[in-house]
Design a protein around this motif. Structure first.
Motif, PDB file in Angstrom:
ATOM      1  N   SER A 174       2.858   2.105  47.470  1.00 61.80           N
ATOM      2  CA  SER A 174       2.113   2.835  48.320  1.00 61.80           C
ATOM      3  C   SER A 174       1.737   4.036  47.669  1.00 61.80           C
ATOM      4  N   ARG A 175       2.954   5.070  47.730  1.00 65.92           N
ATOM      5  CA  ARG A 175       2.392   6.813  47.526  1.00 65.92           C
ATOM      6  C   ARG A 175       1.464   6.215  46.172  1.00 65.92           C
ATOM      7  N   GLU A 176       1.483   5.954  45.332  1.00 67.43           N
ATOM      8  CA  GLU A 176       0.933   5.845  43.835  1.00 67.43           C
ATOM      9  C   GLU A 176      -0.588   5.086  44.313  1.00 67.43           C
ATOM     10  N   ARG A 177      -0.365   4.677  45.039  1.00 71.83           N
ATOM     11  CA  ARG A 177      -2.308   3.573  45.276  1.00 71.83           C
ATOM     12  C   ARG A 177      -3.147   5.457  46.122  1.00 71.83           C
ATOM     13  N   ALA A 178      -2.322   5.478  46.817  1.00 74.69           N
ATOM     14  CA  ALA A 178      -2.466   6.571  47.855  1.00 74.69           C
ATOM     15  C   ALA A 178      -3.457   7.915  47.059  1.00 74.69           C
ATOM     16  N   ALA A 179      -2.444   8.182  45.919  1.00 80.19           N
ATOM     17  CA  ALA A 179      -2.761   9.117  45.125  1.00 80.19           C
ATOM     18  C   ALA A 179      -4.410   8.585  44.162  1.00 80.19           C
ATOM     19  N   GLU A 180      -4.235   8.058  44.644  1.00 71.94           N
ATOM     20  CA  GLU A 180      -5.535   6.798  43.129  1.00 71.94           C
ATOM     21  C   GLU A 180      -6.884   7.134  44.267  1.00 71.94           C
ATOM     22  N   ILE A 181      -6.258   7.450  45.174  1.00 73.51           N
ATOM     23  CA  ILE A 181      -7.321   7.401  46.703  1.00 73.51           C
ATOM     24  C   ILE A 181      -7.805   8.654  46.374  1.00 73.51           C
ATOM     25  N   ARG A 182      -7.283   9.256  47.007  1.00 76.83           N
ATOM     26  CA  ARG A 182      -7.148  10.775  47.204  1.00 76.83           C
ATOM     27  C   ARG A 182      -7.782  11.920  45.415  1.00 76.83           C
ATOM     28  N   LYS A 183      -8.247  10.562  44.504  1.00 78.65           N
ATOM     29  CA  LYS A 183      -8.497  10.844  43.159  1.00 78.65           C
ATOM     30  C   LYS A 183      -9.793  11.166  43.368  1.00 78.65           C
ATOM     31  N   LEU A 184     -10.709  10.632  43.956  1.00 85.24           N
ATOM     32  CA  LEU A 184     -11.715   9.730  44.695  1.00 85.24           C
ATOM     33  C   LEU A 184     -12.884  11.081  44.986  1.00 85.24           C
ATOM     34  N   SER A 185     -14.250  10.487  45.284  1.00 84.77           N
ATOM     35  CA  SER A 185     -14.512  11.581  45.973  1.00 84.77           C
ATOM     36  C   SER A 185     -16.006  10.269  46.721  1.00 84.77           C
ATOM     37  N   ILE A 186     -16.780   9.731  46.329  1.00 84.40           N
ATOM     38  CA  ILE A 186     -17.565   8.572  47.033  1.00 84.40           C
ATOM     39  C   ILE A 186     -16.924   7.549  47.536  1.00 84.40           C
ATOM     40  N   ILE A 187     -17.482   6.472  48.174  1.00 82.98           N
ATOM     41  CA  ILE A 187     -16.732   5.049  48.441  1.00 82.98           C
ATOM     42  C   ILE A 187     -16.689   4.466  47.374  1.00 82.98           C
ATOM     43  N   PRO A 188     -18.187   3.955  46.742  1.00 81.02           N
ATOM     44  CA  PRO A 188     -18.119   2.910  45.654  1.00 81.02           C
ATOM     45  C   PRO A 188     -16.955   2.881  44.965  1.00 81.02           C
ATOM     46  N   GLU A 189     -16.339   4.029  44.378  1.00 79.85           N
ATOM     47  CA  GLU A 189     -14.966   4.194  43.972  1.00 79.85           C
ATOM     48  C   GLU A 189     -14.115   4.010  44.129  1.00 79.85           C
ATOM     49  N   LEU A 190     -13.843   3.939  45.703  1.00 80.70           N
ATOM     50  CA  LEU A 190     -12.684   2.544  46.105  1.00 80.70           C
ATOM     51  C   LEU A 190     -13.139   0.894  46.027  1.00 80.70           C
ATOM     52  N   ILE A 191     -14.386   0.535  45.217  1.00 75.25           N
ATOM     53  CA  ILE A 191     -13.994  -0.328  44.321  1.00 75.25           C
ATOM     54  C   ILE A 191     -14.034  -0.730  43.011  1.00 75.25           C
ATOM     55  N   SER A 192     -14.243   0.774  42.681  1.00 74.85           N
ATOM     56  CA  SER A 192     -14.867   0.584  40.824  1.00 74.85           C
ATOM     57  C   SER A 192     -13.131   0.948  40.180  1.00 74.85           C
ATOM     58  N   HIS A 193     -12.935   1.562  40.958  1.00 69.32           N
ATOM     59  CA  HIS A 193     -11.115   2.156  40.359  1.00 69.32           C
ATOM     60  C   HIS A 193     -10.708   1.448  40.181  1.00 69.32           C
ATOM     61  N   HIS A 194     -10.352   0.162  41.045  1.00 71.96           N
ATOM     62  CA  HIS A 194      -9.755  -1.052  40.708  1.00 71.96           C
ATOM     63  C   HIS A 194      -9.976  -1.427  39.136  1.00 71.96           C
ATOM     64  N   LEU A 195     -11.103  -1.680  38.859  1.00 69.63           N
ATOM     65  CA  LEU A 195     -11.296  -2.740  37.418  1.00 69.63           C
ATOM     66  C   LEU A 195     -10.745  -2.499  36.956  1.00 69.63           C
ATOM     67  N   SER A 196     -10.488  -2.133  36.417  1.00 77.33           N
ATOM     68  CA  SER A 196      -9.630  -1.497  35.052  1.00 77.33           C
ATOM     69  C   SER A 196      -7.921  -1.797  35.277  1.00 77.33           C
ATOM     70  N   ILE A 197      -8.093  -1.550  36.225  1.00 73.74           N
ATOM     71  CA  ILE A 197      -5.691  -1.773  36.753  1.00 73.74           C
ATOM     72  C   ILE A 197      -5.574  -2.898  37.645  1.00 73.74           C
ATOM     73  N   ARG A 198      -6.036  -3.624  38.277  1.00 76.77           N
ATOM     74  CA  ARG A 198      -5.856  -4.752  39.429  1.00 76.77           C
ATOM     75  C   ARG A 198      -7.308  -5.900  39.515  1.00 76.77           C
TER      76      ARG A 198
END
Length: 382
Positions: A7-31
């Motif tokens: 949970s902490r790792e995934r939350a940390a991923e989100i907190r590095k993002l700045s715009i909404i489309p990145e909520l989807i696109s940041h998963h592409l290479s890892i999940r």
């Protein structure tokens, strides 16, 4: 890795993002192959699911079609759709190019919808069918900014009497497939939604929310919801409301969870059994109906069953108070509650949990106050 670490790792991923489309696109290479969205296809009579890669690819098609329709950064695009994969593709496709989604409430009146389309200066509308569009068109409000209407379930009709071009979804998406038109993506200070109030105290008013507004809310809510990998959400509150939009949609997908859209309130019990969600957002009236049905059944089961039920609720609520430091109870009562806990689970709580699919661990009520009696009952049965 524990659930907490995940949970902490995934939350940390989100907190590095700045715009909404990145909520989807940041998963592409890892999940990217993990399930993202699921809905029931009435035509195929089966549930269909998209992975994060498939969802992103489809959102890109919508983005290209929106670009081909002439919308530039900052232009408004509205949708009048039920919760669905198409609704998410519309939202993401709009945001990718820096445009502003205007989500209309699916059960709103034609006059209200027409007012919002005019007030927001919307240029593109995606709507379920011709009938809904014709009602809006005949509401008596000029729509000088609207240029294109896209039907999800119908074919287009060409240029309407009001000068608006209408197209079917497939025709519209095909126009964008070869599009190479330039576009400018959003920044965190750009608008991410124009969400209108219901208009119960006058004309609907548009609330302007930036990417930064929404991403900040998401970051704060993660402390309370604490989703983990493997969580599944059932979404049935309308995505035109910021509560559901921010939680089940943005947080659920942002955490890499699977989000399933319910077939509607009338089928929610079936959908709960099918989906077996671990997290669900709701409003007080849904929980109040559940509590009322439980009490109705109890009336037919006699005083002994009612005594066991109330004892299970009271013991469960005392445990909740102890865990959250709200009250200290007699050690003897605490020990007795612990001894009887397996009995309460078997005779009372598991039956209630199974009606929610058997895996629900987070149930949030929002939008209005939840009565103390209902809250105590549901907490005690949790």
């Amino acid at each position: 890795m524990t659930m907490f670490d995940d949970s902490r790792e995934r939350a940390a991923e989100i907190r590095k993002l700045s715009i909404i489309p990145e909520l989807i696109s940041h998963h592409l290479s890892i999940r990217g192959d993990d399930p993202a969205l699921s809905e029931y296809d009435a035509k195929k009579q089966e549930w269909v699911t998209l992975s994060f890669k498939e969802l992103w690819e489809r959102a890109q098609l919508w983005h290209k079609a929106i670009t081909a329709s002439g919308l530039k950064k900052g232009d408004k695009a509205a949708m009048l759709l039920p919760n669905s994969i198409d609704a998410v593709c519309f939202d993401q496709g709009t945001l990718i190019g820096g445009r502003v989604p205007v989500p209309l409430h699916i059960i709103d009146t034609a006059a209200n919808c027409a007012y919002i389309l005019n007030d927001s200066e919307t240029k593109l509308l995606v709507i379920l069918n011709r009938a809904r569009w014709h009602a809006i068109e005949q509401a008596g409000i000029d729509l000088p900014h609207l240029k294109t209407v896209v039907f999800i379930d119908d074919e287009g009709e060409g240029i309407s009497s009001s000068g608006v071009e209408t197209l079917g979804l497939n025709e519209w998406l095909a126009r964008g497939q070869e599009s190479t038109l330039p576009f400018e993506g959003p920044t965190e200070e750009d608008l991410a939604a124009l969400v209108y109030t219901s208009g119960t105290t006058g004309k609907p008013k548009g609330v302007m929310l930036t990417h930064k507004n929404i991403m900040s809310d998401i970051s704060a809510l993660l402390y309370n919801l604490a989703p983990v990998g493997g969580d599944e959400w059932l979404s049935f509150l309308p995505l035109s409301h910021t509560f559901e939009r921010t939680t089940s949609y943005y947080i659920g997908l942002g955490m890499g969870n699977k989000v399933t859209f319910s077939r509607g309130v009338t089928r929610i019990l079936d959908d709960l059994k099918h989906t077996r969600p671990t997290i669900m957002m709701s409003v007080p009236r849904v929980y109040e109906k559940v509590a009322a049905k439980i009490k109705e059944r109890l009336k037919t089961k006699g005083s002994a069953a009612q005594f066991v039920f109330n004892s299970a609720v009271n013991a469960g609520y005392r445990r909740f108070e102890r865990r959250n430091g709200l009250a200290a109870h007699n050690p003897f009562i605490n020990t007795l509650d612990d001894l009887l806990d397996p009995f309460y689970n078997k005779t009372v709580r598991n039956q209630i949990r199974n009606s929610f699919g058997g895996r629900l661990r987070v149930a949030v009520s929002g939008g209005a106050a939840l009565s103390t009696d209902v809250a105590r009952t549901l907490i005690g049965l949790g």
